[in-house]
Design an enzyme around this catalytic site. Structure first.
Site, PDB file in Angstrom:
ATOM      1  N   ARG A 292       1.866  -1.946   5.047  1.00  0.00           N
ATOM      2  CA  ARG A 292       2.540  -0.882   4.306  1.00  0.00           C
ATOM      3  C   ARG A 292       3.927  -0.628   4.871  1.00  0.00           C
ATOM      4  O   ARG A 292       4.165  -0.789   6.066  1.00  0.00           O
ATOM      5  CB  ARG A 292       1.738   0.424   4.404  1.00  0.00           C
ATOM      6  CG  ARG A 292       0.377   0.351   3.801  1.00  0.00           C
ATOM      7  CD  ARG A 292      -0.319   1.718   3.852  1.00  0.00           C
ATOM      8  NE  ARG A 292      -0.301   2.330   5.162  1.00  0.00           N
ATOM      9  CZ  ARG A 292      -1.252   2.202   6.081  1.00  0.00           C
ATOM     10  NH1 ARG A 292      -2.298   1.445   5.850  1.00  0.00           N
ATOM     11  NH2 ARG A 292      -1.162   2.825   7.236  1.00  0.00           N
TER      12      ARG A 292
ATOM     13  N   ARG B 223      13.889 -11.543  -4.398  1.00  0.00           N
ATOM     14  CA  ARG B 223      14.072 -12.830  -5.070  1.00  0.00           C
ATOM     15  C   ARG B 223      15.269 -13.596  -4.525  1.00  0.00           C
ATOM     16  O   ARG B 223      15.338 -14.815  -4.617  1.00  0.00           O
ATOM     17  CB  ARG B 223      14.281 -12.612  -6.576  1.00  0.00           C
ATOM     18  CG  ARG B 223      13.045 -12.298  -7.309  1.00  0.00           C
ATOM     19  CD  ARG B 223      12.281 -13.573  -7.623  1.00  0.00           C
ATOM     20  NE  ARG B 223      10.968 -13.212  -8.112  1.00  0.00           N
ATOM     21  CZ  ARG B 223       9.844 -13.431  -7.444  1.00  0.00           C
ATOM     22  NH1 ARG B 223       9.865 -14.031  -6.290  1.00  0.00           N
ATOM     23  NH2 ARG B 223       8.695 -13.068  -7.938  1.00  0.00           N
TER      24      ARG B 223
ATOM     25  N   CYS C  19       6.849  -4.676  -9.452  1.00  0.00           N
ATOM     26  CA  CYS C  19       7.446  -3.356  -9.299  1.00  0.00           C
ATOM     27  C   CYS C  19       6.734  -2.372 -10.227  1.00  0.00           C
ATOM     28  O   CYS C  19       6.333  -2.733 -11.339  1.00  0.00           O
ATOM     29  CB  CYS C  19       8.919  -3.369  -9.698  1.00  0.00           C
ATOM     30  SG  CYS C  19       9.985  -4.316  -8.623  1.00  0.00           S
TER      31      CYS C  19
ATOM     32  N   GLU D 279       5.880   4.994  -8.861  1.00  0.00           N
ATOM     33  CA  GLU D 279       4.912   5.735  -8.057  1.00  0.00           C
ATOM     34  C   GLU D 279       4.338   6.902  -8.881  1.00  0.00           C
ATOM     35  O   GLU D 279       5.019   7.447  -9.750  1.00  0.00           O
ATOM     36  CB  GLU D 279       5.633   6.276  -6.811  1.00  0.00           C
ATOM     37  CG  GLU D 279       4.759   6.883  -5.779  1.00  0.00           C
ATOM     38  CD  GLU D 279       4.013   5.852  -4.950  1.00  0.00           C
ATOM     39  OE1 GLU D 279       2.986   6.233  -4.386  1.00  0.00           O
ATOM     40  OE2 GLU D 279       4.453   4.696  -4.862  1.00  0.00           O
TER      41      GLU D 279
ATOM     42  N   ARG E  70       8.424   2.043  -1.734  1.00  0.00           N
ATOM     43  CA  ARG E  70       7.269   1.666  -0.926  1.00  0.00           C
ATOM     44  C   ARG E  70       6.942   0.187  -1.160  1.00  0.00           C
ATOM     45  O   ARG E  70       7.057  -0.302  -2.271  1.00  0.00           O
ATOM     46  CB  ARG E  70       6.056   2.517  -1.284  1.00  0.00           C
ATOM     47  CG  ARG E  70       6.169   3.962  -0.860  1.00  0.00           C
ATOM     48  CD  ARG E  70       4.923   4.737  -1.312  1.00  0.00           C
ATOM     49  NE  ARG E  70       4.893   6.084  -0.795  1.00  0.00           N
ATOM     50  CZ  ARG E  70       5.445   7.144  -1.380  1.00  0.00           C
ATOM     51  NH1 ARG E  70       6.105   6.994  -2.511  1.00  0.00           N
ATOM     52  NH2 ARG E  70       5.350   8.338  -0.842  1.00  0.00           N
TER      53      ARG E  70
ATOM     54  N   TYR F 264       7.911   2.504   8.544  1.00  0.00           N
ATOM     55  CA  TYR F 264       8.458   3.638   7.798  1.00  0.00           C
ATOM     56  C   TYR F 264       9.856   3.912   8.317  1.00  0.00           C
ATOM     57  O   TYR F 264      10.044   4.140   9.516  1.00  0.00           O
ATOM     58  CB  TYR F 264       7.548   4.866   7.944  1.00  0.00           C
ATOM     59  CG  TYR F 264       6.238   4.631   7.230  1.00  0.00           C
ATOM     60  CD1 TYR F 264       6.083   5.029   5.911  1.00  0.00           C
ATOM     61  CD2 TYR F 264       5.195   3.952   7.840  1.00  0.00           C
ATOM     62  CE1 TYR F 264       4.901   4.772   5.225  1.00  0.00           C
ATOM     63  CE2 TYR F 264       4.019   3.689   7.168  1.00  0.00           C
ATOM     64  CZ  TYR F 264       3.879   4.104   5.865  1.00  0.00           C
ATOM     65  OH  TYR F 264       2.720   3.833   5.185  1.00  0.00           O
TER      66      TYR F 264
ATOM     67  N   ARG G  34       4.243   9.154   7.301  1.00  0.00           N
ATOM     68  CA  ARG G  34       3.221   8.733   8.272  1.00  0.00           C
ATOM     69  C   ARG G  34       3.765   8.886   9.695  1.00  0.00           C
ATOM     70  O   ARG G  34       4.011   7.906  10.387  1.00  0.00           O
ATOM     71  CB  ARG G  34       2.815   7.282   8.017  1.00  0.00           C
ATOM     72  CG  ARG G  34       2.003   7.023   6.769  1.00  0.00           C
ATOM     73  CD  ARG G  34       0.683   7.796   6.706  1.00  0.00           C
ATOM     74  NE  ARG G  34      -0.198   7.551   7.839  1.00  0.00           N
ATOM     75  CZ  ARG G  34      -1.162   6.619   7.840  1.00  0.00           C
ATOM     76  NH1 ARG G  34      -1.376   5.874   6.780  1.00  0.00           N
ATOM     77  NH2 ARG G  34      -1.905   6.470   8.911  1.00  0.00           N
TER      78      ARG G  34
END
Length: 125
Positions: free
Chosen positions: A7, A63, A75, A78, A90, A108, A116
């Protein structure tokens, strides 16, 4: 060999193509470096952005990277949750690896560190 998810998240100041692409590259580069990942080991990358980031597809940045042309990218927007972190990108990088889950280094950056703090503290120690 396992398929592991790595992540990561970052933020941009405003909805402009340049910052979206450069922040996506910065985040992916940090994920790749921190986890010693090769593009050939990547199963796929899922990219989400918050609803206000509409200037470009972040996948365009990936790409353009050498060796990433065969990696499946997706893509999406969210989920729009009240009071969520705005201007956020993210990544979920699915990688084939021998690493155990507790050896994976999630990343992050910038304003996304608030998402987080437990992981940010671990990676900065």
């Amino acid at each position: 060999m396992y398929v592991r998810g790595i992540r990561g998240a970052t933020t941009v100041e405003n909805n402009e193509e340049g910052p979206i692409l450069s922040s996506t590259l910065e985040l992916l580069d940090k994920i790749v470096q921190d986890n010693s990942v090769n593009p050939a080991d990547i199963s796929s990358v899922f990219i989400t952005v918050t609803k206000e980031l509409t200037a470009t597809f972040p996948a365009r940045a990936i790409r353009q990277m050498d060796g990433w042309d065969l990696v499946p990218l997706m893509c999406s927007i969210e989920i729009d949750v009240d009071n969520s972190l705005p201007n956020c990108i993210r990544l979920m990088v699915l990688v084939n690896t021998e690493k155990k889950q507790d050896e994976i280094r999630h990343v992050y950056l910038k304003g996304a560190k608030v998402l987080r703090p437990d992981i940010v503290k671990l990676t900065n120690s």
